[in-house]
Design an enzyme around this catalytic site. Structure first.
Site, PDB file in Angstrom:
ATOM      1  N   GLU A 171      50.748  58.432  59.224  1.00  0.00           N
ATOM      2  CA  GLU A 171      49.509  59.111  59.645  1.00  0.00           C
ATOM      3  C   GLU A 171      49.800  60.469  60.288  1.00  0.00           C
ATOM      4  OE1 GLU A 171      46.639  55.247  60.459  1.00  0.00           O
ATOM      5  OE2 GLU A 171      47.598  56.217  62.178  1.00  0.00           O
ATOM      6  N   GLU A 216      46.722  50.635  54.776  1.00  0.00           N
ATOM      7  CA  GLU A 216      46.240  49.894  55.947  1.00  0.00           C
ATOM      8  C   GLU A 216      44.731  49.726  55.876  1.00  0.00           C
ATOM      9  OE1 GLU A 216      47.081  51.578  59.761  1.00  0.00           O
ATOM     10  OE2 GLU A 216      49.190  51.975  59.338  1.00  0.00           O
TER      11      GLU A 216
END
Length: 645
Positions: free
Chosen positions: A143, A298
């Site tokens: 991320e 995710e």
């Protein structure tokens, strides 16, 4: 296969739990895990001293269990020794505050010390595991920019100046691009240029826009550096990094997508209609590499821990969420995380194996989902059919984000999502597209909010329409060039001729204020004083003046709206019909089709309502039941049909 699994963080647990984890993964149908994402302090507990014994055993255990790893470089969370040894590498916010170690991503993206240490640990991993049988792909970082997307320190200032020199070529060109004659901002030396730190009033819009671009590029440069190193050590092993598409807007993912071997993203539920927001995120992710499947790296089995109010998912909701992603192009369904943490900041974030163990709703749904994905293996590699595209550009979003605008209530991302949601309700699957990208595959192109457009982007839409396409452009689009400089001569400057409309003045509406439309309904947030030059007027304000126009251009037509229609479905259904795009269906039942080049296709039906539904379909379900014209989809259920050829 369809990839199934989640983040596995065995370093959080005693070694005796590892074998149990792998056994339970087999029971759930897990075939891949993301591994080592936050393990830097375990792998390099002291600067320059590496300890890989634990990871060696974990990788061997996975290989023995037939499970493959997306092995991560742990560079998203430097260890405590890094901040202590290199305090100048810690990030600084716009107010000048140094952000310290104690969470994650505590580094300046432009820091040479950070890059040096990140590459050092990545090299150790690459050399040690490049030939390991469990290695499936490199998961670089995690991320990017989630917490440190922009750093305002002196190191970043110097890097920003170097970036500007490369982009613009000269200081005079920077002054021209930023319009520094205004407010006596003209620069006479490069060293005078700083990041847009806190100031007494508004920052320069061009400066802010370029700093956003630079900051995204700085993070992308970090990804490239790690990826290139790993490629040199392990040729043929693909690499990716997980995006946050649809809910994090600080990184230009069009640029990132060019650099990853396969697109992957994380997605979490937001808003009053989270399943519609999920569809937007999935469609955006798919669009980064059109016709190539992507990975859902995710999502959550139930509640998260970081939204203030963290709603648990109702029975069946996780199943629907996962199948939505599969329907919209994902070839991997993965979660954060495998085993729910017992300590740390995310201990209340749900996982595949919850605190309460296997006698739980979550575990039963995890196992059932694994069974379904195993049965749907032949979906892998297929692509999603879409005849409609929405134009989206990060530079335009960033430029319109400057606070000195006609109104702060005209929010580009919200408007793009509003149009997408209306298409969802109409049963239309759509892509997102870069304004300069290939539009030839589409029948209809929508431009809900594109304040900034380059000359190339403007010409691209004109060619699409001239070639027979239909376009619908929303208000306050085509207003400025790539430097956030107004296109003069009347709005919308980039597309006055295409749209056959000239706008004289903007009239933003106050909160709660609306304008009545002669054709029914109302407009909100925004209105314009416009006149049709070559366009025909399809709807007007009750008080007069065009609200919706249509202009023929070449073999196609371009529509324009001068206000935000409170019910955009009326306009969108009309332009869909004109473009030959099919729409309609059962309200609340999502239908999406994936197909292979050889003609095999799959219809996904997801019932988001509380009542049973019947939808048209022909073929057979995954369990072999024949479907001859009608498919029953119970309330809250999903069905996948292998369509008859």
């Amino acid at each position: 296969m369809i990839v199934y699994g989640g983040d596995w963080n065995p370093e959080q647990w005693p070694e005796e739990t590892w074998a149990e984890d792998v056994r339970l993964m087999g029971q759930a149908g897990v075939n891949h895990v993301s591994l080592g994402i936050f393990s830097w302090s375990m792998l390099e507990p002291v600067e320059g001293r590496y300890e890989f014994g634990r990871l060696d055993r974990i990788m061997d255990l996975l290989a023995g269990g037939g499970i493959r790893a997306y092995l991560s470089t742990p560079t998203a969370s430097p260890p405590p020794w890094f901040g202590q040894r290199y305090p100048e590498a810690l990030p600084v916010d716009a107010d000048g505050r140094r952000l310290w170690h104690g969470s994650r991503q505590a580094f300046c993206p432009s820091s040479p010390a950070y890059l040096d240490k990140a590459l050092a640990v990545a090299e150790q991993l690459g050399r040690r595991y490049r030939d390991h049988p469990a290695l499936a792909m490199w998961h670089v970082h995690n991320e990017y920019g989630c917490h440190n997307s922009r750093c305002y320190c002196d190191t970043s200032a110097a890097a920003f100046r170097a970036w500007l020199a490369e982009r613009h070529g000269s200081l005079d060109a920077v002054n021209d691009a930023w319009g520094t004659a205004f407010w006596s901002q003209r620069y006479s030396e490069w060293e005078q240029i700083l990041p847009p730190r806190i100031t007494p009033s508004y920052t320069n819009p061009g400066q802010q826009l370029d700093f956003h671009r630079f900051s995204s590029d700085a993070l992308l440069a970090l990804y490239r550096a790690e990826r290139d190193l790993l490629r040199s050590l392990s040729p043929g092993v693909p690499a990716t990094t997980n995006f946050m598409a649809g809910y994090h807007w600080d990184m230009d993912y069009w640029a990132f997508a060019e650099e990853v071997d396969v697109v992957s993203t994380d997605q979490y539920l937001f808003g009053d209609d989270p399943h519609i927001d999920l569809a937007f995120a999935a469609d955006l992710t798919r669009s980064f590499k059109r016709d190539r499947p992507w990975l859902l790296m995710e999502h959550s089995t139930s509640a998260v821990n970081w939204q203030g109010y963290n709603r648990a998912k109702a029975p069946g909701e996780m199943h629907r969420n996962s199948v939505q992603h599969l329907a919209r192009g994902a070839d991997a369904i993965m979660f954060f995380q495998w085993r729910q943490s017992k300590a740390g900041a995310e201990k209340w974030h749900s996982a595949m194996l919850p605190h309460a163990g296997t006698d739980t709703k979550i575990w039963r749904e995890v196992v059932a989902l694994g069974d379904l994905l195993g049965e749907a293996a032949d979906v892998a590699g297929s692509s999603v059919e879409a005849d409609v595209a929405i134009l989206l550009d990060w530079s335009s979003i960033w430029a319109q984000d400057h606070p000195a605008q006609p109104t702060s209530e005209l929010k580009p991302v919200e408007e793009i999502k509003r149009w997408h949601a209306a298409l969802w309700r109409l049963g239309v699957t759509c892509d997102l597209a870069h304004p300069e990208g290939d539009l030839s595959r589409y029948r209809l192109v929508l431009v809900p909010s594109l304040y900034l457009v380059t000359d190339a982007g403007a010409a691209n839409l004109e060619r699409f329409v001239a070639g027979g396409g239909v376009a619908l452009v929303g208000p306050y689009s085509g207003i400025v060039d790539e430097h956030d400089k107004v296109r003069l001569g009347g709005y919308p400057g980039a597309w006055r001729e295409l749209l056959g409309v000239t706008v004289e003045e903007f009239f933003p509406l106050a909160a709660g204020e609306t304008v009545t439309l002669a054709g029914g309904g109302a407009g909100a947030v925004w209105s314009e004083v416009a006149r049709a030059t070559t366009a025909s007027v399809l709807d007007t304000y009750a008080s007069g003046g065009p609200a919706w126009t249509r202009n023929e251009h070449g073999q196609g037509a371009a529509h324009y709206l001068t206000t935000l229609f409170t019910g955009p479905e009326r306009v969108l259904s009309a332009v869909c019909a004109e473009a030959g795009v099919r729409f309609g269906g059962t309200p609340g039942v999502e239908l999406v089709r994936r197909s292979h080049p050889d003609g095999r296709s799959f219809l996904f039906a997801v019932n988001h309502t509380g009542t049973d539904a019947v939808v048209p379909a022909k073929g057979s379900t995954l369990d072999g039941a024949e479907v001859d014209g009608e498919l029953a989809v119970p309330a809250g259920a999903v069905r996948i049909v292998r369509e008859a050829r």
